[in-house]
Design a protein around this motif. Sequence first.
Motif, PDB file in Angstrom:
ATOM      1  N   TYR A  80       0.810  -1.216   0.000  1.00  0.00           N
ATOM      2  CA  TYR A  80       0.000   0.000   0.000  1.00  0.00           C
ATOM      3  C   TYR A  80       0.842   1.262   0.000  1.00  0.00           C
ATOM      4  O   TYR A  80       0.411   2.294  -0.497  1.00  0.00           O
ATOM      5  N   GLY A  81       2.038   1.181   0.563  1.00  0.00           N
ATOM      6  CA  GLY A  81       2.905   2.350   0.634  1.00  0.00           C
ATOM      7  C   GLY A  81       3.619   2.645  -0.665  1.00  0.00           C
ATOM      8  O   GLY A  81       4.281   3.670  -0.796  1.00  0.00           O
ATOM      9  N   SER A  82       3.481   1.768  -1.637  1.00  0.00           N
ATOM     10  CA  SER A  82       4.161   1.979  -2.915  1.00  0.00           C
ATOM     11  C   SER A  82       3.591   3.174  -3.673  1.00  0.00           C
ATOM     12  O   SER A  82       4.162   3.604  -4.652  1.00  0.00           O
ATOM     13  N   THR A  86       2.129   7.284   3.441  1.00  0.00           N
ATOM     14  CA  THR A  86       2.409   6.447   4.606  1.00  0.00           C
ATOM     15  C   THR A  86       1.393   5.313   4.641  1.00  0.00           C
ATOM     16  O   THR A  86       0.331   5.388   4.004  1.00  0.00           O
ATOM     17  N   LEU A  87       1.705   4.295   5.395  1.00  0.00           N
ATOM     18  CA  LEU A  87       0.775   3.164   5.503  1.00  0.00           C
ATOM     19  C   LEU A  87      -0.555   3.611   6.091  1.00  0.00           C
ATOM     20  O   LEU A  87      -1.612   3.216   5.598  1.00  0.00           O
ATOM     21  N   GLU A  89      -2.029   6.567   5.928  1.00  0.00           N
ATOM     22  CA  GLU A  89      -2.799   7.300   4.916  1.00  0.00           C
ATOM     23  C   GLU A  89      -3.365   6.352   3.861  1.00  0.00           C
ATOM     24  O   GLU A  89      -4.531   6.488   3.457  1.00  0.00           O
ATOM     25  N   ALA A  90      -2.539   5.411   3.410  1.00  0.00           N
ATOM     26  CA  ALA A  90      -2.983   4.481   2.370  1.00  0.00           C
ATOM     27  C   ALA A  90      -4.120   3.597   2.865  1.00  0.00           C
ATOM     28  O   ALA A  90      -5.097   3.370   2.145  1.00  0.00           O
ATOM     29  N   LEU A  91      -4.024   3.123   4.108  1.00  0.00           N
ATOM     30  CA  LEU A  91      -5.082   2.259   4.632  1.00  0.00           C
ATOM     31  C   LEU A  91      -6.362   3.039   4.905  1.00  0.00           C
ATOM     32  O   LEU A  91      -7.456   2.509   4.705  1.00  0.00           O
ATOM     33  N   LEU A  92      -6.238   4.287   5.345  1.00  0.00           N
ATOM     34  CA  LEU A  92      -7.439   5.104   5.547  1.00  0.00           C
ATOM     35  C   LEU A  92      -8.183   5.323   4.239  1.00  0.00           C
ATOM     36  O   LEU A  92      -9.414   5.393   4.219  1.00  0.00           O
ATOM     37  N   LYS A  93      -7.445   5.419   3.133  1.00  0.00           N
ATOM     38  CA  LYS A  93      -8.073   5.583   1.813  1.00  0.00           C
ATOM     39  C   LYS A  93      -8.629   4.274   1.279  1.00  0.00           C
ATOM     40  O   LYS A  93      -9.655   4.266   0.598  1.00  0.00           O
ATOM     41  N   SER A  94      -7.957   3.173   1.568  1.00  0.00           N
ATOM     42  CA  SER A  94      -8.284   1.896   0.935  1.00  0.00           C
ATOM     43  C   SER A  94      -9.216   1.006   1.750  1.00  0.00           C
ATOM     44  O   SER A  94      -9.958   0.220   1.186  1.00  0.00           O
ATOM     45  N   TRP A  95      -9.153   1.101   3.066  1.00  0.00           N
ATOM     46  CA  TRP A  95      -9.928   0.205   3.922  1.00  0.00           C
ATOM     47  C   TRP A  95     -11.065   0.951   4.602  1.00  0.00           C
ATOM     48  O   TRP A  95     -10.934   2.093   4.982  1.00  0.00           O
TER      49      TRP A  95
END
Length: 158
Positions: A80-82, A86-87, A89-95
Amino acid sequence: ERVGVFIKRAGTIIFLVSILIWLLSNFPIGAELGETYAGQIGKALEFLGVLMGFDWKIMVALIFGFAAKEMSLATLAILYGSEGTTLTEALLKSWTPLVAFTFLAVQMIYTPCLASVAVMKRETNSWKWTAFGVGYTLTLALIIGVVIYNVGLVLGFT
């Protein structure tokens, strides 16, 4: 003395599996992340993940978490960090919160780690009981994950 033996064996297993994870995540050379061997494995298992609201990246993290639970977090950070965030931020957007809760439950229920499986084999002196223990926890985690996610959807959680 036994702790030292366990740490030595566990460390060896984790080191070897880390090399395997790196190889799976980086080959074939030049492939996009989703097209690497790890991505292909995750996409092949995505049909199970969909039942729990998981994408292929979460499935890869769970697979790598089999080596050691800490590997799940590292894998999520890589996958997700790719995108340059940050992880968190990415998880808040994706999950969604429901997906996060389901992931937490599945992560805690399924097989502890490869080192624990090795100890289980040594203590039971049986591949049959070891396979049963692994299969049982994987099946239980899948069932609980599906129930949590789908009950959450019915109750209106996202």
